[in-house]
Design an enzyme around this catalytic site. Sequence first.
Site, PDB file in Angstrom:
ATOM      1  N   ASP A   1     -12.312   6.754 -14.728  1.00 51.92           N
ATOM      2  CA  ASP A   1     -12.153   7.518 -15.959  1.00 51.92           C
ATOM      3  C   ASP A   1     -10.755   7.267 -16.507  1.00 51.92           C
ATOM      4  O   ASP A   1     -10.246   6.161 -16.374  1.00 51.92           O
ATOM      5  CB  ASP A   1     -12.428   9.004 -15.720  1.00 51.92           C
TER       6      ASP A   1
ATOM      7  N   HIS B   1      -8.633  -7.958 -18.475  1.00 53.00           N
ATOM      8  CA  HIS B   1      -9.643  -8.853 -17.917  1.00 53.00           C
ATOM      9  C   HIS B   1     -10.821  -8.021 -17.421  1.00 53.00           C
ATOM     10  O   HIS B   1     -10.636  -6.989 -16.762  1.00 53.00           O
ATOM     11  CB  HIS B   1      -9.084  -9.656 -16.736  1.00 53.00           C
TER      12      HIS B   1
END
EC number: 3.2.1.171
Length: 449
Positions: A221, A296
């Site tokens: 989160d 990435h």
Amino acid sequence: MRSKTFSVLSSCLLLIATVQGQLSGSVGPSTSISDKKAVKTCNVLDYGATNDNKTDVGQPIMDAFEDCGSGGVIYIPDGDYLIQEWVSLENGTAFAIQLDGVIYRNGTTTSQGYMFGISGGSDFELYSSTSKGAIQGSGYLYHMNGEFTAPRLLHISDVSHWSVHDIALVDAPMFHFVIDDASNGEVYNMAIRGGNSGGLDGIDVSGDNIWIHDVMVTNKDECVTVKTGSHNFQIENIYCNWSGGCAMGSLGSGTNVSNIVYRNIYTWNSNQMYMIKSNGGDGEVSNLLFENFIGHGNAYSLDLDSEWSSMDTVDGDGIFYRNITFKNWKGTETDGESRPSIRVICPEATPCTDITIEDVDLWTEEGDSETYVCKNAFGSGACLKSDSSSTATYATTTTVTSAPSGYSATTMAADLTSAFGTDASIPIPTIPTSFYPGATPYSALAGSS
């Protein structure tokens, strides 16, 4: 603990940061650890604590606070400690907590709230002199049973001139670190490691004049997320290592956020590189800079979403977003066609103005094209329209079929190869010495001196 020489160096660096960033003044404690120790040291072992991971350390910490909370250091030596009584320390001044041991949550307690709460007062410091101190929440004991409404680890509320550094927060049953309406604070040299599920936020922060730097977060989160009521923040050298990613929000009625800098943010295998999230509401968000981002393997990249579907619609014409710059973003996301690598969605009634997207070079890891989506957003770069004086609303999608030059970006050696689950104990991490490629942390680890 910092030497006098290092304190001078840190002050010089802070001056540079204040000039280059959005801090409005000095941050951190008003007096040094040595000054506090010269007043008094309260060793929790002298107040009934034992480092056997069997006897409650919560009450001894609060008893030590009675003697050292108005000047002094509460010392928790090396060793393992059990916490059953949640710690609540209010209106302390000129005091510190030196956490050199590891505090473990009692797995049988059903208490909610914050395990460790500091509220009111000023001139406070929570740190480990060895950089090995930690709070272990053992959240998996809740999560393995499907329970995610549970205790939080650390709460700093309405405190002025403070710092938290050189500690690890691990496996929170719910949120790890909440900073609420605090001011003149500094957070640095931390590792936060949680389970792979929503609701296990890393750092949620609101207040004024706060510097957060050199922090690694693993969870599913929020990495480091700004809430409404935030002003003059500088957030940099952040390593979201298999996380939800950094964000702002969710924002609703009466939103008031200004003068926020995020710089040197590295995001690996997370939900987003950065997301601003709202749905309706009102108020204003202004003067934001998001500079030097590398990503990435993320689901989303640059995402300003005023129609965020994961929150209920709030009454209002929408938040007014203005003077926001995204600059020097590199890297890749998993699927840039199905999830746009650049998305700026603004309210029809309150279009975004003065938005700048500059040198944002991102590419998809799957497929051979990506999309940019803009709606009611005015400024320069990507799919933005330039004429904010127009009353016409718009929505546009741009398809990019070739990789932008310069999108390639380095990775970090500590990038995780898998997430931590929610049904087994999560190990306490070592605090890293690198949080963004090529960037030197502002402060050496306390345990390195």
